[in-house]
Scaffold this active site. Structure first.
Site, PDB file in Angstrom:
ATOM      1  N   GLY A 226      21.717 -81.901 -33.030  1.00  0.00           N
ATOM      2  CA  GLY A 226      21.965 -81.868 -31.596  1.00  0.00           C
ATOM      3  C   GLY A 226      23.399 -82.231 -31.270  1.00  0.00           C
ATOM      4  N   SER A 227      23.578 -82.855 -30.110  1.00  0.00           N
ATOM      5  CA  SER A 227      24.917 -83.101 -29.598  1.00  0.00           C
ATOM      6  C   SER A 227      25.603 -84.253 -30.328  1.00  0.00           C
ATOM      7  CB  SER A 227      24.862 -83.417 -28.098  1.00  0.00           C
ATOM      8  OG  SER A 227      24.330 -84.707 -27.881  1.00  0.00           O
ATOM      9  N   GLU A 246      23.219 -83.327 -38.027  1.00  0.00           N
ATOM     10  CA  GLU A 246      23.801 -81.982 -37.938  1.00  0.00           C
ATOM     11  C   GLU A 246      24.247 -81.810 -36.493  1.00  0.00           C
ATOM     12  OE1 GLU A 246      24.471 -80.133 -40.384  1.00  0.00           O
ATOM     13  OE2 GLU A 246      23.325 -81.167 -41.941  1.00  0.00           O
ATOM     14  N   LEU A 247      25.545 -81.913 -36.263  1.00  0.00           N
ATOM     15  CA  LEU A 247      26.060 -82.006 -34.899  1.00  0.00           C
ATOM     16  C   LEU A 247      26.868 -80.763 -34.538  1.00  0.00           C
ATOM     17  CD1 LEU A 247      27.037 -85.794 -35.051  1.00  0.00           C
ATOM     18  CD2 LEU A 247      24.847 -84.763 -34.399  1.00  0.00           C
ATOM     19  N   CYS A 284      26.011 -73.951 -33.254  1.00  0.00           N
ATOM     20  CA  CYS A 284      27.075 -74.837 -33.721  1.00  0.00           C
ATOM     21  C   CYS A 284      28.141 -74.096 -34.506  1.00  0.00           C
ATOM     22  CB  CYS A 284      26.491 -75.950 -34.591  1.00  0.00           C
ATOM     23  SG  CYS A 284      25.363 -77.040 -33.709  1.00  0.00           S
ATOM     24  N   GLU A 378      33.521 -78.406 -28.107  1.00  0.00           N
ATOM     25  CA  GLU A 378      32.527 -77.370 -28.412  1.00  0.00           C
ATOM     26  C   GLU A 378      32.076 -76.718 -27.116  1.00  0.00           C
ATOM     27  OE1 GLU A 378      28.522 -76.855 -31.103  1.00  0.00           O
ATOM     28  OE2 GLU A 378      28.701 -78.673 -29.891  1.00  0.00           O
TER      29      GLU A 378
END
Length: 478
Positions: A226-227, A246-247, A284, A378
């Site tokens: 996520g964020s 996992e960003l 992402c 992002e």
């Protein structure tokens, strides 16, 4: 109909109704309920209680369960894809691809569960250890709290569930509030297997309840996708847990000076246009920054703009649609404000730049200052920034001038440049001859810097969810 959630493998229904609606037209995608506090406790207690039973489950049982999930997803592929589209607004063509990937992810899980063995290490390489041998195996760290995002409501859930089942670790899964229905359907398929009670739960939860689970000592592993702010706050709030993150990213592409022939330009333009805008940029590893050698910059820019303008936008249930809405209007408004900021700072809109509700038109920008949000943060929207550069050195410097480091793509036929990119680019993965959006679900996947820690990809995630244990045998003639 109200879809149940799943507590220790059994269907349950709460009292607080959660209606999930399409971000495209507001149509009802499904109805479920938020898990009650009593059911949350039952799920966590069930996972803790099943820890030994799950770890002791024979490999063939775990593999059979994962094979079953893979097979049933394939059988119900159109139904599952339609549900992904309904709740997330993802175009049907991309939803179908997501289902196909999840089918493979669970199949890989089954295959890895069968291969999951120890290694023998002879110790008599030292005189003091003559007659000894070590058996090194990996054991689950314990029950897992899996927190999944909205942008891949099936396959990123699969990347939490499949590795956990494969190693024999119970998992409590929290799907994204915007897209819980696909995960609940997956729960329906998991309920058809012979996994031990307590091995898995799927709970629609509010974020405050999820924060309590992050701190719960009975869930010693947290796997979060996520964020960036939420991910690192999880890490800080649970310093003694094993946390994988996992960003985000602002994935970059480098186009080398050897890409000036028509075939190379057409390929690079098509891939950049497609994967800057697919999923409305909500990935992402969507292409966000493109550094083009000045020798080919004008020609490639023209082709990228043309390719973006040909993308079909609109109803995500239409097979022809390439780009659908963002997850909600708030997300689209944020993208709109970032583009406006870039334009005020001197950036130029080559195509796009308009919003209609939750939809934002596929947008190509150039002349954008490096400090503008669309360059350094992002975007998570259908926006790409094209930047001419004078050399590969400059391009690599610009790629690394980012707090993110997930994946990068390099278009070149120069083998030396390919290996140089792998050495110098500060990212988790480099893709040569294509965009950074390529991901094979069996390969290690993850980032550096603010893009996270740990790796997904079924086997890599299995290693992350486990720890080495050593058995030393004495009196063994090797």
């Amino acid at each position: 109909m109200t879809t149940p959630y799943w507590v220790a493998g059994r269907p349950r229904t709460g009292t607080d109704v959660l209606e999930v609606r399409s971000p495209y037209d507001g149509a009802l995608a499904g109805r479920t309920t938020t898990a009650t506090l009593e059911d949350v406790e039952a799920a966590v207690a069930g996972a803790a209680g099943a820890r030994a039973a799950c770890a002791a489950t024979p490999a063939h049982v775990r593999a059979a369960a994962l094979d079953h999930v893979s097979r049933r997803l394939a059988e119900r592929a159109e139904e599952v894809a339609a549900l992904i589209t309904a709740e997330s607004g993802k175009p049907l063509k991309w939803a179908r691809l997501e289902v196909a990937r999840a089918v493979s992810t669970f199949r890989w899980g089954a295959e890895e569960a069968r291969r999951w063995s120890g290694t023998l290490q002879r110790l008599d390489t030292d005189p003091a250890a003559t007659g000894r041998m070590a058996l090194v195996r990996r054991a689950p760290r314990g029950p897992v709290l899996g927190i999944a995002p909205f942008n891949f409501p099936l396959n990123l859930v699969a990347h939490k569930v499949a590795p956990a089942i494969a190693v024999g670790a119970p998992i409590v899964l929290k799907p994204a509030p915007a897209t819980p229905m696909t995960a609940l359907l997956l729960g329906e398929i998991l309920a058809e297997t012979d996994l031990p009670a307590g091995c898995w739960s799927v709970l629609p939860l509010s974020n405050d309840v999820a924060a309590q689970l992050v701190r719960d000592p009975r869930l010693p592993v947290v796997s979060f996708t996520g964020s960036v702010p939420v991910g690192w706050s999880i890490r800080e709030s649970a310093p003694r847990k094993h946390v994988t993150l996992e960003l985000g990213g602002n994935a970059a592409v480098v186009v080398g000076p050897d890409q000036g022939d028509e075939g190379s330009l057409a390929w690079a333009a098509s891939r950049i246009a497609t994967f800057a805008m697919y999923q409305a940029g909500q990935s992402c590893i969507s292409v966000q920054r493109v550094f083009i050698h000045r020798d080919v910059a004008e020609a490639l820019t023209e082709r990228v703009v043309e390719a973006v303008q040909k993308l079909v936008t609109g109803d995500p249930t239409d097979d022809a649609t390439d780009v659908g809405p963002l997850i909600d209007e708030q997300a689209a408004c944020r993208v709109e404000s970032w583009v406006e900021e870039a334009v005020v700072a001197g950036g130029r809109v080559l195509t796009g730049g308009t919003r209609d509700g939750a939809a934002y038109a596929p947008t190509v920008l150039t002349d954008v200052p490096a400090e503008a949000k669309v360059s350094c943060e992002e975007v998570f929207g259908p926006v790409v920034v094209l930047d001419p550069v004078d050399s590969v050195d400059e391009a690599f410097t610009r790629v690394n001038d980012s707090r993110f480091g997930l994946q990068a793509g390099v278009f070149t036929r120069d083998l030396q440049l390919a290996f140089r990119a792998a050495r110098e680019l500060e990212v988790g993965g480099v893709v040569i001859g294509d965009v950074p959006s390529f991901r094979a679900d069996q390969m290690p996947y993850g980032g550096v810097k603010d893009s996270g820690t740990g790796r997904e990809g079924v086997c890599a995630a299995m290693e992350d969810l486990t720890e080495e244990r050593v058995l030393v045998l004495t009196g063994v003639d090797v």
